[in-house]
Write an enzyme that holds these catalytic residues in place. Structure first.
Site, PDB file in Angstrom:
ATOM      1  N   THR A 264       0.827  -1.201   0.000  1.00  0.00           N
ATOM      2  CA  THR A 264       0.000   0.000   0.000  1.00  0.00           C
ATOM      3  C   THR A 264       0.865   1.257   0.000  1.00  0.00           C
ATOM      4  O   THR A 264       0.554   2.252  -0.661  1.00  0.00           O
ATOM      5  CB  THR A 264      -0.910   0.001   1.245  1.00  0.00           C
ATOM      6  OG1 THR A 264      -1.743  -1.152   1.191  1.00  0.00           O
ATOM      7  CG2 THR A 264      -1.770   1.254   1.300  1.00  0.00           C
TER       8      THR A 264
ATOM      9  N   HIS B 169       1.999   1.983  -3.446  1.00  0.00           N
ATOM     10  CA  HIS B 169       0.947   2.639  -4.237  1.00  0.00           C
ATOM     11  C   HIS B 169       0.929   4.141  -3.942  1.00  0.00           C
ATOM     12  O   HIS B 169       0.812   4.972  -4.837  1.00  0.00           O
ATOM     13  CB  HIS B 169      -0.436   2.053  -3.909  1.00  0.00           C
ATOM     14  CG  HIS B 169      -0.616   0.643  -4.359  1.00  0.00           C
ATOM     15  ND1 HIS B 169      -0.455   0.243  -5.660  1.00  0.00           N
ATOM     16  CD2 HIS B 169      -0.955  -0.487  -3.674  1.00  0.00           C
ATOM     17  CE1 HIS B 169      -0.687  -1.057  -5.765  1.00  0.00           C
ATOM     18  NE2 HIS B 169      -0.986  -1.529  -4.569  1.00  0.00           N
TER      19      HIS B 169
END
Lengths: 369, 369, 369, 369
Positions: free
Chosen positions: C63, C66
């Site tokens: 995450t 990202h």
């Protein structure tokens, strides 16, 4: 009783509804002895996370009878003086500063177990078996009073189309829901032992959950009649016939798929194991008063049976299921056999004690119109 | 012993391997009294769906000891004369006409419960609790013999890399697997009561299934040592210390997540409920010799505990899991403490009786090389 | 950096440990664009129920990549400027007035999902799928900083015998534990797709939970080697061989009992359904970047397969299980391939991006001695 | 048609009832092309474990329509000539030599899947997903005929108080029961996609299993009317309104707890995932005709949803549950919209094809009186 503003929330930012009295009527267990007294006491104060509720109805549980009668269990657990009672419904009239989702005026019932939030069980989402649980009306002031203060986390918002007499029985109905739904009932032969209020609730719950046949075993004819009225397909008086034979007769010789033990009676528990088929499931909700002698070999082990202890109800999973049953039109009115003002508590407890009743509801703030 | 062709399958199309004797050595319970005798008897005939197996190893179960000692249970169940024994491994030497998937020469163990296939439980895939079950070596001729005939449906093909001493213990190991895997063990504190062979098997099974800590409770020091050797993190002698205190100490005060009761001892069962945490799971495999008095209120109901009766093993779900553990390298050799020819059965049963043993394996067709 | 007393708790009754700086170093996503910057920012303030933690280690999750790379998902979710990062461990240095069980000095990790407590899911004990969840380092300031403030309810006390590098990976390890333990693994053939850090964690977790065989499918040889080192019985490079054939070969033609999908790759998901046996279970943790086309008829319906979506981890059930694995000696060190000061974040993110790494740990307050 | 004694059991010890014809009328798929023909064919022979049944009613399933229309699936699976049809009820008129529990004259329905008994799934009690399953009327001669021979193991004894039209629909009703009871429904909001016969059956089943609210989504007004008549609380035509909005409106914004996908339509499957609440359960019974593109991230993974493939029904667990619903008075008559002699098969299949029907029942041996 003198009306005044409450002035008791712990912070100037707490909210309150109009006039709240400073004193109220409450049923108090005053001394470590049988009985209780209606007294005027202070309306309870609320902490930052609490709400104050005006009690519109409060119903009597078996636990209250233990407390009222001051039996061994009560003597070991309860510290008078105490306002007792834990099944209730009412209207929120004041909220603490940290209350976030409950508005003044909300119509609510309440989960009676206040869980610690920190123990192993609570941290697994099993608040109903919290090891540091505190019970309303047992370990802290209860609901047989005009007002009660409880943590917001225990509040259960209820739709106003359900009158206080129905709203208050959501709590004990939750015991029945939790017990009944521990194992799938669809297509199952279900035997309920004990037709006190929780056993009676279990009858329509089991029927609505797909039970093929509900058989209720109970020695009181008064309660058997109620069970039948609530939809029990078969009622059996264990004083008058052989329970095991009857259950086998009624189940084409298979025995019970599921037993719901709601009586706490040692003989009933033993019979429950006897009537269970191999691989069957028995839930124990009724609390025996002492050790119970069981034939574990034939009753549990060779059968590969499952015995599930049941305590309280899932918070709030069971409450949602309970709401679902009520929303879909389940009618539990027949279980409520008596209603009266709190001041008639003497009569109320007598009715509960002698077994000639279903659920008894009391009104601390006056009978509904 | 005279060798001859078998000539005993019920049909000319049944297959058989070379020379099979007509007579064999077998351990026979001759009369309704303690003891047994090694005798020459007919090699059993096989029906159309049966296979005949040359027994390469047979191990002794507690049930066999009941039968040998002719206790109350045995007197009520068994009809002498009977060849007993039900844990075994061997080689298929003849098959009936309707046998479809078992070749001559197959190396096999066997499920000891022959289920009816027609009862409610069988039709739910619960053959292990079939209500008309017949047990090999109890209700029909058993495995303490050179040959045994069983239905093909009970055959469990076994890889030859596992010698007969390991192949034969798949059956009792299955009891332990079935008991242990009834509830998830990953991350759990597991307490095993009773370190007989099944309890001992349960130690590495629980470890391999992710148990955080395995605690074994057993009064025999001999068996506690075995438990430790098999990987029990903690061993507790209940004659020497307080079981409940020790379990709480070892689990940071939480108690056991899971209890596996393998002893059948009433005190152990009561202690099992005591050490269980709220919401915990106790599996009962050990068979008490009489009624057991239990504190259901504190031990089961308030805790919301689950009590699971365990009988036999899943057919064949448990066998697949057992194979999985063996395939992944689980070493159960330490449980097998003694091996001897069938003719030494006297010594063998004495070892089982006095508890100075783990699993005892006998060889009806001669010791392996 | 100037040291001063914190003076930032919202009340004079909050507690704090000695000197806490007012400013700190933090990795800040400053603008809606790729990259991030190390900056000096204010040490966060704490509310009455919050704790302030000195971050001793923080690890990088997919995450975070990202977010760092500012992909479509990040653009839709995140509002710069933001300190990001949500896997961490550290020491509590200040607590708010309503903090009740966390002492100053506590060594802790943290659940990264802050649940609302009021929605349907939260009220069913399913906080991990709270519909109003707020994620640390995504929806509020995160852990790539010297200090972080979080609600006490998210704190997970950790034993000091686990160094910060291990303590910080409890959070992603929890993803793997939650995924792996959704279905029983004992005796099962388990296929893991994707050997990023969570897939790598899953290898020893599945082994320790009784898997018969663990097969890891991953196109990066670097990661396959790590999987093997962590105990994967079989490793398969889907670029080099036919995954379905290999899985059938390795499972005696049965197929996988359980598939753990950790890659989010559409091809892998399709293969996962192909290799699954009838009645098998596939857990989906990896998040596909777009719609996935599936053969539901053959892959799910005719097989009677179960597809389980996995989000986060049980709060705190999974944390207890994770602790259990660590306590019983599971060694996850091989997964941690790189460690560096927070100031080397550039290198760290590059390592994560190119796949030549397992878990990368950063130290905002200096490398451990 | 000439009556004669059967003389066809494989052994002189097989039993037969009086006169059985040698020839019979049957609906035969003669060639690999659309359509079918009514022909005179031999009454089937029975093996030692088979029973011969005089077909009193046979109903049409969607599978039969595929076969009749000779679509891609049928072309790949079926080998003409074949008597098809697999939903039926009738009377046993002859039994093989090894038939043990089914008497001549028994009134029966039948499980349509003949499982192998030997594969991994069968040996786990999962015969409904046997990997070597053979389906009646697909892989062997079926029930659109005056007589059918099936293995005794597939026979389901039925009470004569249920007429053939009800007895025959136990099989497809079993699909609905199996689908509905995969997850608890008590208190749940249930959305059914597709109101063909199985979807229609699911309506009263879900209601009887405690569903709080049943919402049926179906584009045919004819079928929506039937759904309403069968007790669906809400009916939604997806051509006329937004399904997701309506479901949220009807569930106080929570979404569906349970979705039963009975349509096989790709759009419906996608909508099913959309309307599902976090942690919800969707069962897939309807078979899509090709790959389906799904938003797994939002629809399954972040929600932590469970997707359950459904094939056939539990043998015989589902049959017992089905019997339970019928015994407790569930009325499924409204689903049966058309009845006619087998000779009107042309009309019958046309009714099924155009969707202006519920279940269509045919009578191979004449209409009931």
């Amino acid at each position: 009783m003198q009306e005044t503003t409450l002035g008791r929330t712990d912070s100037s930012t707490g909210r309150r509804s109009g006039l709240i009295p400073t004193r109220m009527q409450a049923l108090v267990k005053r001394a470590p002895a049988p009985g209780a007294e209606l007294q005027e006491v202070d309306v309870p104060e609320i902490g930052p996370k609490d709400v104050l509720i005006k009690v519109l109805a409060a119903s009597i549980c078996g636990t209250d009878l233990h407390l009222y009668g001051w039996d061994e269990w009560a003597q070991g657990r309860v510290h008078p003086p105490l306002v007792f009672g834990h099944e209730f419904a009412g209207e929120v009239v004041a909220v603490g500063t940290h209350v976030v989702r409950t508005p003044i005026g909300a119509y609510v019932a309440a989960e009676s177990h206040i869980s610690c939030g920190d123990c192993y069980e609570c941290r697994h989402g099993l608040q109903h078996i919290c090891r540091d649980v505190r019970i309303i009306g047992v370990d802290r002031p209860g609901a047989f009073a005009q007002f009660i203060a409880i943590p917001e986390q225990n509040v259960w918002p209820t739709d106003r189309r359900f009158p206080p007499r129905i709203a208050t029985i959501q709590e004990p109905m939750g015991n029945a829901v939790h017990t009944a739904l521990t194992t799938p009932l669809a297509g199952a032969n279900v035997v309920i032992f004990g037709a006190g209020p929780i056993g009676l609730f279990a009858v329509p719950i089991a029927r609505a959950s797909g039970a093929k046949k509900v058989i209720t075993v109970e020695p009181s004819q008064y309660r058997l009649d109620l069970a039948q009225r609530l939809g029990s397909n078969v009622v059996v008086n264990p004083l008058q016939e052989n329970v095991q034979h009857r259950v086998l007769d009624e189940t084409e010789g298979e025995g019970a798929d599921v037993v719901l033990e709601m009586s706490g009676n040692a003989t009933a528990i033993a019979q429950g194991l006897q009537v269970l088929r191999s691989g069957g499931h028995i839930s124990l909700l009724g609390i025996p008063s002492g050790p119970v002698s069981l034939d574990l070999a034939d009753g549990v082990i060779f059968k590969g049976a499952t015995v599930q202890g049941i305590s309280g109800r899932r918070v709030f999973g069971t409450w949602y299921q309970t709401r679902g049953f009520l929303d879909s039109g389940m009618d539990l009115s027949p279980v409520i056999t008596h209603e009266m003002p709190l001041s008639d508590f003497h009569t109320a407890f007598e009715l509960v004690r002698n077994g000639q009743s279903g659920k008894v509801v009391m009104y601390p703030n006056g009978m509904p119109e």
